[in-house]
Design a protein around this motif. Sequence first.
Motif, short mmCIF file in Angstrom:
data_model
loop_
_atom_site.label_atom_id
_atom_site.label_comp_id
_atom_site.label_asym_id
_atom_site.label_seq_id
_atom_site.Cartn_x
_atom_site.Cartn_y
_atom_site.Cartn_z
N LYS A 1 0.83 -1.20 0.00
CA LYS A 1 0.00 0.00 0.00
C LYS A 1 0.87 1.26 0.00
N LEU A 2 1.94 1.22 0.79
CA LEU A 2 2.86 2.35 0.83
C LEU A 2 3.57 2.52 -0.52
N ILE A 3 3.99 1.40 -1.12
CA ILE A 3 4.67 1.45 -2.42
C ILE A 3 3.76 2.06 -3.48
N ALA A 4 2.51 1.61 -3.53
CA ALA A 4 1.57 2.12 -4.52
C ALA A 4 1.30 3.60 -4.31
N ALA A 5 1.17 4.03 -3.06
CA ALA A 5 0.94 5.45 -2.78
C ALA A 5 2.14 6.29 -3.23
N TYR A 6 3.30 5.77 -3.05
CA TYR A 6 4.52 6.47 -3.47
C TYR A 6 4.59 6.60 -4.99
N LEU A 7 4.33 5.54 -5.71
CA LEU A 7 4.48 5.55 -7.16
C LEU A 7 3.39 6.37 -7.86
N THR A 8 2.29 6.61 -7.17
CA THR A 8 1.25 7.47 -7.74
C THR A 8 1.37 8.92 -7.28
N GLY A 9 2.39 9.23 -6.48
CA GLY A 9 2.63 10.59 -6.05
C GLY A 9 1.86 11.03 -4.83
N ARG A 10 1.05 10.14 -4.24
CA ARG A 10 0.30 10.51 -3.03
C ARG A 10 1.18 10.56 -1.80
N TYR A 11 2.26 9.83 -1.84
CA TYR A 11 3.15 9.68 -0.69
C TYR A 11 4.57 10.03 -1.11
N ALA A 12 5.31 10.67 -0.24
CA ALA A 12 6.71 11.00 -0.50
C ALA A 12 7.59 10.38 0.56
N LEU A 13 8.69 9.76 0.13
CA LEU A 13 9.66 9.21 1.07
C LEU A 13 10.38 10.33 1.81
N TYR B 1 1.36 -0.90 12.17
CA TYR B 1 0.86 0.39 12.70
C TYR B 1 1.84 1.50 12.35
N ASP B 2 3.12 1.21 12.49
CA ASP B 2 4.15 2.20 12.15
C ASP B 2 4.14 2.54 10.66
N LEU B 3 3.90 1.53 9.80
CA LEU B 3 3.82 1.80 8.36
C LEU B 3 2.64 2.72 8.04
N ARG B 4 1.52 2.50 8.70
CA ARG B 4 0.36 3.37 8.44
C ARG B 4 0.61 4.79 8.93
N LYS B 5 1.30 4.94 10.05
CA LYS B 5 1.65 6.28 10.52
C LYS B 5 2.61 6.95 9.55
N GLU B 6 3.57 6.18 9.05
CA GLU B 6 4.52 6.72 8.08
C GLU B 6 3.80 7.13 6.79
N LEU B 7 2.81 6.36 6.38
CA LEU B 7 2.05 6.69 5.19
C LEU B 7 1.37 8.06 5.35
N LYS B 8 0.79 8.30 6.51
CA LYS B 8 0.15 9.59 6.76
C LYS B 8 1.17 10.73 6.73
#
Length: 474
Positions: free
Chosen positions: A389-401, A439-446
């Motif tokens: 989920k985090l990878i997909a959000a990143y590749l679509t520009g919704r999420y930034a590393l 839980y940490d991954l979801r917080k990081e996604l936000k």
Amino acid sequence: MADGSAAFALPRVCVIGAGSSGIATCKQLHAAGIPFDCFEASDRIGGNWVFQNRNGMSSAYRSLHINTSRDKMAYSDFPMPADYPDYPHHSQIATYFDSYVDHFGFRDRITFQCAVTWAKRREDGLWEITLETGEKRLYDVLCVANGHHWDPRWPDPKPPGRFDGLEMHSHYYIDPASPENLRGKKVVIVGFGNSALDLACELGRKENADEVYLSVRRGYWVVPRYFGNAVLDFFNNHPSQDPPLLSRILPAKWSARILENKIAAVHGRPEDHGLPKPDHDFGASHPAISHELYNRIGSGDVAIKPDIERFDGRQVFFKDGTSVEADAVIWCTGYKITFPFFDSATMDAPDNDIALWKRMVDPRFDNLFMVALVQPLCAMMPIAEEQSKLIAAYLTGRYALPDAATMARERDDMHQAVKSHYVASARHTIQINCGEYAYDLRKELKKGIKRAKSAGNSLPIPARAVKVLPLAAE
């Protein structure tokens, strides 16, 4: 592969492996509209859960059942059938994976019987992928889901002396009659992971091996599959859900002590059953799961022995001064983390030690993701799903590393925290606590969604590979 005439707004992704973790990645990419190709060495999906997989990489044995419960193993948006038992057989799990792929409709994106033999990141950042056919392809992003329970790790060094009987790794065990007939034989099993206990209990039945000795190097905790009529992980939420509030408030050691006392009250402690007393706190090592072991020990079907000191012909000498005559030794000594398609400068795990940001990313590469390269205290599938989920959000520009320096610092902090908490062992180098990790991954996604909005939600990885024709085979 695109012919170069079409233009995709999103980067093109290569996924290595169509096992339980690879298909979780494929599903998230498919749902997000991200173009991808998945390459699988076998002729079907399922990886390690395909019994006698033609790719030779499956460690499943005929009697294998899952050790986490059905509902906690399932993907969050695709429950297992209600008529499945609490702990399904490997054949049911393989069928479930097939159903998952067909339900979400991405089977046509998987190329079967086509292993990736080499993956190289070029100077321009694109991934050059070489297939076993000799064909080379270019991709913007690489997701690796090749698993880490397929390359047997033998003891190094082995005990001195020569053993004249059969030696095999548990990876090759199928049943009491295959690949070697162990019925009526005297067998020494080395190790105390789930496979070691399963094999000891199966071979310990008198219709199978004649004598079974379980060689244990140190004390480990044993966790039953049931507490009364409740499955062992009844107190945990599914990893896709936030951990219970109490578990987030209580220190980890307190939670571990509560569970330890509950197990001891119902099933006793390891030393009560003739096993070595654990020299570490409950939760500081990966516990072994077995509802049958204590019964086999108490019935005299499995005898406990310490570490092996040496061999002499058919005699196996142990460090307590005792010895037994054996026909076979089965090494249940785990697996090596290896990447046969990478050079060591790209990715390596000497002694199974590898440090990645969030167990997924090497800060040097913004377009390489390692999926399910973890040792969880739960099933792998929901963890791979959360990562994807985090990878997909990143590749679509919704999420930034985060920036590379931040990732490197957080990576090192997490790696050292794991080392300080768990027993020093090749088994625990990539250990995670499932609820905390997800839980940490979801917080990081936000957090990353906020970073992306601040940066204007631009695509972090431009779609460039689609503009280049597949490279011709050499």
